[in-house]
Motif scaffolding. Structure first.
Motif, PDB file in Angstrom:
ATOM      1  N   SER A  40      61.339  32.981  42.061  1.00 58.43           N
ATOM      2  CA  SER A  40      60.121  33.526  41.439  1.00 58.43           C
ATOM      3  C   SER A  40      60.450  34.762  40.598  1.00 58.43           C
ATOM      4  O   SER A  40      59.769  35.068  39.624  1.00 58.43           O
ATOM      5  N   SER A  41      61.516  35.465  40.980  1.00 54.00           N
ATOM      6  CA  SER A  41      61.858  36.666  40.226  1.00 54.00           C
ATOM      7  C   SER A  41      62.396  36.283  38.842  1.00 54.00           C
ATOM      8  O   SER A  41      62.306  37.051  37.901  1.00 54.00           O
ATOM      9  N   PHE A  42      62.957  35.068  38.730  1.00 52.64           N
ATOM     10  CA  PHE A  42      63.440  34.653  37.419  1.00 52.64           C
ATOM     11  C   PHE A  42      62.269  34.295  36.502  1.00 52.64           C
ATOM     12  O   PHE A  42      62.302  34.548  35.300  1.00 52.64           O
ATOM     13  N   LYS A  43      61.224  33.747  37.093  1.00 49.84           N
ATOM     14  CA  LYS A  43      60.008  33.468  36.333  1.00 49.84           C
ATOM     15  C   LYS A  43      59.465  34.764  35.738  1.00 49.84           C
ATOM     16  O   LYS A  43      59.048  34.825  34.586  1.00 49.84           O
TER      17      LYS A  43
ATOM     18  N   TYR B 256      66.685  39.958  37.711  1.00 47.25           N
ATOM     19  CA  TYR B 256      66.082  39.002  38.636  1.00 47.25           C
ATOM     20  C   TYR B 256      67.002  38.894  39.837  1.00 47.25           C
ATOM     21  O   TYR B 256      68.184  39.213  39.765  1.00 47.25           O
ATOM     22  N   ASP B 257      66.433  38.445  40.922  1.00 46.25           N
ATOM     23  CA  ASP B 257      67.157  38.337  42.185  1.00 46.25           C
ATOM     24  C   ASP B 257      67.730  36.919  42.264  1.00 46.25           C
ATOM     25  O   ASP B 257      66.976  35.945  42.211  1.00 46.25           O
ATOM     26  N   LEU B 258      69.053  36.806  42.381  1.00 48.88           N
ATOM     27  CA  LEU B 258      69.683  35.479  42.404  1.00 48.88           C
ATOM     28  C   LEU B 258      69.183  34.627  43.561  1.00 48.88           C
ATOM     29  O   LEU B 258      69.274  33.412  43.518  1.00 48.88           O
TER      30      LEU B 258
ATOM     31  N   ARG C 231      71.571  30.802  47.012  1.00 49.12           N
ATOM     32  CA  ARG C 231      71.328  30.900  45.559  1.00 49.12           C
ATOM     33  C   ARG C 231      70.115  30.054  45.158  1.00 49.12           C
ATOM     34  O   ARG C 231      70.019  28.888  45.499  1.00 49.12           O
ATOM     35  N   GLN C 232      69.207  30.680  44.434  1.00 52.43           N
ATOM     36  CA  GLN C 232      68.021  29.947  43.978  1.00 52.43           C
ATOM     37  C   GLN C 232      67.940  29.879  42.457  1.00 52.43           C
ATOM     38  O   GLN C 232      67.069  29.215  41.918  1.00 52.43           O
TER      39      GLN C 232
ATOM     40  N   TYR D  80      73.368  29.459  37.683  1.00 51.63           N
ATOM     41  CA  TYR D  80      74.081  30.248  36.674  1.00 51.63           C
ATOM     42  C   TYR D  80      73.926  29.637  35.285  1.00 51.63           C
ATOM     43  O   TYR D  80      73.614  30.315  34.317  1.00 51.63           O
ATOM     44  N   HIS D  81      74.122  28.301  35.202  1.00 52.91           N
ATOM     45  CA  HIS D  81      74.142  27.657  33.889  1.00 52.91           C
ATOM     46  C   HIS D  81      72.762  27.625  33.250  1.00 52.91           C
ATOM     47  O   HIS D  81      72.636  27.749  32.030  1.00 52.91           O
ATOM     48  N   ASP D  82      71.740  27.470  34.078  1.00 48.50           N
ATOM     49  CA  ASP D  82      70.370  27.511  33.541  1.00 48.50           C
ATOM     50  C   ASP D  82      70.119  28.842  32.840  1.00 48.50           C
ATOM     51  O   ASP D  82      69.568  28.887  31.740  1.00 48.50           O
ATOM     52  N   VAL D  83      70.536  29.912  33.499  1.00 47.58           N
ATOM     53  CA  VAL D  83      70.310  31.229  32.917  1.00 47.58           C
ATOM     54  C   VAL D  83      71.162  31.409  31.677  1.00 47.58           C
ATOM     55  O   VAL D  83      70.721  31.969  30.672  1.00 47.58           O
ATOM     56  N   GLN D  84      72.392  30.876  31.748  1.00 47.84           N
ATOM     57  CA  GLN D  84      73.289  30.977  30.602  1.00 47.84           C
ATOM     58  C   GLN D  84      72.653  30.301  29.382  1.00 47.84           C
ATOM     59  O   GLN D  84      72.653  30.847  28.279  1.00 47.84           O
ATOM     60  N   ASP D  85      72.081  29.114  29.619  1.00 46.19           N
ATOM     61  CA  ASP D  85      71.427  28.383  28.522  1.00 46.19           C
ATOM     62  C   ASP D  85      70.276  29.203  27.965  1.00 46.19           C
ATOM     63  O   ASP D  85      70.098  29.326  26.756  1.00 46.19           O
ATOM     64  N   PHE D  86      69.487  29.750  28.895  1.00 45.91           N
ATOM     65  CA  PHE D  86      68.329  30.548  28.489  1.00 45.91           C
ATOM     66  C   PHE D  86      68.789  31.763  27.688  1.00 45.91           C
ATOM     67  O   PHE D  86      68.207  32.108  26.655  1.00 45.91           O
ATOM     68  N   ALA D  87      69.854  32.379  28.142  1.00 44.98           N
ATOM     69  CA  ALA D  87      70.383  33.574  27.474  1.00 44.98           C
ATOM     70  C   ALA D  87      70.805  33.240  26.049  1.00 44.98           C
ATOM     71  O   ALA D  87      70.500  33.980  25.105  1.00 44.98           O
ATOM     72  N   GLU D  88      71.475  32.081  25.895  1.00 47.16           N
ATOM     73  CA  GLU D  88      71.922  31.686  24.552  1.00 47.16           C
ATOM     74  C   GLU D  88      70.727  31.425  23.652  1.00 47.16           C
ATOM     75  O   GLU D  88      70.719  31.804  22.478  1.00 47.16           O
ATOM     76  N   GLU D  89      69.721  30.805  24.239  1.00 45.58           N
ATOM     77  CA  GLU D  89      68.521  30.464  23.480  1.00 45.58           C
ATOM     78  C   GLU D  89      67.853  31.722  22.914  1.00 45.58           C
ATOM     79  O   GLU D  89      67.393  31.730  21.780  1.00 45.58           O
ATOM     80  N   ILE D  90      67.818  32.764  23.713  1.00 45.61           N
ATOM     81  CA  ILE D  90      67.121  33.981  23.271  1.00 45.61           C
ATOM     82  C   ILE D  90      68.079  35.025  22.712  1.00 45.61           C
ATOM     83  O   ILE D  90      67.675  36.117  22.347  1.00 45.61           O
ATOM     84  N   GLY D  91      69.340  34.682  22.650  1.00 49.02           N
ATOM     85  CA  GLY D  91      70.321  35.623  22.106  1.00 49.02           C
ATOM     86  C   GLY D  91      70.550  36.830  22.996  1.00 49.02           C
ATOM     87  O   GLY D  91      70.680  37.958  22.517  1.00 49.02           O
TER      88      GLY D  91
END
Lengths: 534, 202
Positions: free
Chosen positions: B94-97, B88-90, B132-133, B136-147
């Motif tokens: 919308s690219s993160f969606k 995704y583009d930092l 920045r849109q 970092y921490h939101d993605v980190q949380d998401f990453a942990e959630e999905i392993g």
């Protein structure tokens, strides 16, 4: 009869995505003795450049083309006898509409900041430069939604496209079809290819036929990305669908195709140019490609820039030159295939608009212009085709053919002076039966883009005169300030010659025989005389 | 019959123009091409061999087109993939969606595929923090959630690019070791060593 078989294939919808191996073969021509002293009266199949083993390309036009031609014929007539009031009313409507829509757009400009289109696209559609472009092309859906514009952004043009849609519906409401509007040096040409509408606004005096052909190319370009099946499906599902979502990123393909239409005589002549190559080297390349076959492989095509090195096809399967030009355009307008081995679904709309083939596209070497396209019917075939490419390359190297190929590629094609005809600047010769053409390097006066397009424009005018269905000509000679032109069509070939203003008509006429003799002498090198099949 | 020996299939997924091709270009050819944006047509395949401890692992990287047009085809590209680098583009929320969409798709269809979330164009953020849109921490949380693993990269400067692919190869090879363990009983110490080595690198 080939036409009937082809027609059957066109309507054979098959599985949603996959192409069936339809039989598109024209009945094979008998091998004919090659005449030593060619004359303009040569019959098709014996002219210089004619293939020895029948053709590589589909000869006849498809069912669709044939029906389309008769349609446009009737319309040409109706336009001539047509109600002139109606025409002028349409013109007025267009002009009025434009002004209105321009006003509306100025309000919208503010909203359009968030746009990811290229700079060339971000042209102000209210500006004089926008209006002065020689060739505008618009594509819209039947609901009037903008899909593509060559210049400016679609959003900014939504009201103009609305007017175009309106024009079409008004005329269709009276059980009529609008083909074109001629006004003030402009031609506005309409082409309805459900579910799409294509409109071209041209500053030219070419015939509507030529211009419609260009719009058809754009239509097939879109079909080649999506298939007609998907296109219909999308709009049946939702009439107001914004097709740009599906076409995202393909605008440069269409842009490039429009440039090719202005510059490449192949698209005009329905023919393809070969890379000049010693026949022994070409045969080596062809047979290596032939040996590197796979079960589902249908076409193996080796390109050098915009020239064909060789084409090997499955027995009984023929490629249409239009499909080949679309492949040329795909490869030529993208650097994507240099990043690795490309693997993409592609519809060859003239072969079968209903389904996708899958093409393995890669350059032989990272910095080389030689691009190999392997077309398969199986979408799981990537590694098989990758292996085909490997085997092909190994074989080429083992026989030292790669080197001579690379050398031929680095050489310029050939200067027109080789032919030895005084005052001759340039020519285009098409062998009808092989669907191949040859042309020398562009000489000095035509090397700039603008001059090249001007020369092609002149050829196009001659072409449109020769092929006017109501008045077929055999030849035409035209004197202009900067060059003299001579064009000739027989059952075997089509020839366009460009002389300096010092040339005379008798010189031009006598040049034809000399040129044909020269081409006959060189045909081994300039054409693919023995196309192969797997 | 395959043309080359590929150990692990890696697929690049993400919205168009987030920089999947640039990431692969940087990693494989060590270059960053400046010029007009060129979208990928279909998908491009490159094989790249790299060292993991003292073994050679060949990654077969499928760089897919982000355009919606190819979505129906995308399954043939990610099927059987051992790793997916979802980009995704930092600077584009919308690219993160879209990245979330791909994650869901992978979770549904390819449960054995490891996911690596990769935020691209970090050089733009370094130049100007306000663009920045995606947090970092939101993605980190998401990453942990999905392993999943999470990286922020720049293909322009090369920052973190090698690390992503090295991590993919390391995970693949340790995963392969686990399989081998069951069959042959590989020395556990050896695996631990390589694991700690990696920690130090990071």
């Amino acid at each position: 009869m080939p036409d009937a078989r082809m027609a059957a294939d066109v309507h054979n919808k098959g599985v949603f995505w996959e192409v069936k191996n339809g039989n598109l073969a024209p009945s094979d021509r008998l091998r004919q003795d090659r005449s030593d002293s060619p004359t303009p009266g040569l019959v098709e199949g014996t002219e210089p450049g004619a293939g020895q083993e029948g053709a590589m390309f589909v000869h006849a036009q498809s069912f669709e083309d044939l029906t389309a031609v008769s349609e446009s014929n009737t319309d040409d007539n109706s336009a001539e006898v047509g109600d002139s009031n109606l025409e002028s009313a349409q013109e007025a409507a267009l002009e009025g509409g434009e002004e209105e829509s321009l006003e509306a757009e100025q309000e919208e400009v503010g909203k359009e900041e968030v746009q990811s289109r290229k700079k060339a696209k971000e042209e102000d559609v209210t500006s004089e430069t926008w209006r002065s472009h020689r060739k505008h092309v618009f594509v819209l859906s039947e609901a009037g939604k903008p899909i593509y514009t060559r210049y400016g952004t679609e959003e900014a043009l939504s009201s103009i496209m609305g007017v175009m849609m309106l024009l079409m519906s008004i005329v269709e409401d009276k059980k009529n079809i609008i083909r074109s509007i001629h006004a003030d040096g402009y031609r506005v040409v309409f082409l309805r290819k459900s579910p799409l509408i294509l409109v071209g606004v041209f500053q030219t005096n070419c015939s509507d036929r030529e211009l419609t052909r260009e719009l058809q190319y754009i239509y097939y370009q879109i079909v080649s990305l999506l298939t007609l099946t998907q296109l219909n499906h999308v709009f049946q599902h939702r009439q107001s669908y914004d097709l740009r979502r599906l076409l995202a990123g393909s605008e440069h393909l269409t842009d490039n195709l429009l440039r090719l239409l202005d510059r490449d005589p192949g698209l005009l002549l329905s023919a393809v140019m070969c890379l000049p190559l010693a026949s022994s080297a070409r045969d080596m390349v062809s047979s290596s490609l032939q040996a590197a076959k796979a079960k589902n492989l249908v076409f193996s095509i080796l390109l050098a820039g915009n020239r064909l090195v060789t084409l090997v096809r499955k027995k009984d399967q023929f490629l249409h030159h239009m499909d080949l030009h679309l492949l040329f355009n795909l490869v030529g307008s993208s650097s994507s295939f240099r990043a690795g081995e490309g693997w993409t679904p592609i519809c060859l709309p003239k072969f079968n608009p209903a389904g996708f083939f899958h093409a393995h596209i890669s350059y032989l070497e990272p910095a080389s212009d030689l691009c190999l396209i392997l077309v398969s019917t199986d979408r799981e075939d990537f590694f098989n085709l990758s292996d085909c490419k490997k085997r092909f390359l190994e074989r080429l190297r083992r026989r030292n053919a790669y080197q001579s190929l690379q050398e031929a590629l680095n050489m310029p094609s050939y200067p027109v002076s080789q032919v030895g005809i005084p005052e001759l600047r340039h020519f285009v010769y098409k062998s009808k039966s092989s669907g191949l053409y040859t042309s020398p390097d562009l000489p000095a006066p035509y090397q700039g883009e603008e001059e090249l397009e001007r020369l092609m424009g002149l050829y196009q005018q001659l072409h449109s005169c020769l092929h006017n269905p109501t008045r077929l000509l055999r030849y035409i000679y035209r004197c202009a300030d900067t060059e003299n032109l001579y064009a000739l069509v027989t059952s075997g070939f089509e020839l366009y010659l460009c002389f300096s203003p010092l040339g005379t008509k008798s010189l031009a006429v006598s040049a034809v025989n000399k040129l044909l003799k020269w081409i006959r002498k060189e045909e081994d090198r300039l054409f693919i005389l023995s196309p192969l099949t797997y | 019959m395959t043309a080359m020996r590929v150990d692990a299939k890696v697929v690049m997924l993400g919205k168009e123009s987030v920089g999947k091709t640039s990431l692969v270009e940087r990693y494989v050819h060590r270059r960053f091409l400046v010029g007009p944006y060129q979208n990928t047509i279909g998908a491009a395949f490159v094989a790249k061999a790299l060292n993991v401890s003292d073994k050679v692992v060949t990654l077969g990287i499928w760089d897919t087109a982000g355009s919606e047009r190819y979505e129906a085809m995308s399954r043939i590209y990610y099927r059987g993939a051992r790793a997916a680098i979802v980009c995704y583009d930092l600077t584009d929320s919308s690219s993160f969606k879209r990245a979330r969409f791909w994650v869901k798709e992978l979770q549904n269809c390819e449960e054995h595929c490891k996911i690596y979330l990769c935020g691209t164009k970090s050089d733009l953020i370094e130049a100007d923090r306000s663009v920045r849109q995606v947090d970092y921490h939101d993605v980190q949380d998401f990453a942990e959630e999905i392993g999943a693993q999470h990286f922020e990269t720049s293909s322009k400067t090369g920052k973190n690019v090698d690390e992503v692919f090295q991590k993919v190869a390391d995970d693949f090879s340790s995963c392969a070791l686990e399989f081998m363990q069951e069959e042959k009983g590989v020395d556990l110490e050896q695996k631990k060593d390589s694991y700690f080595d990696n920690c130090c690198h990071n």
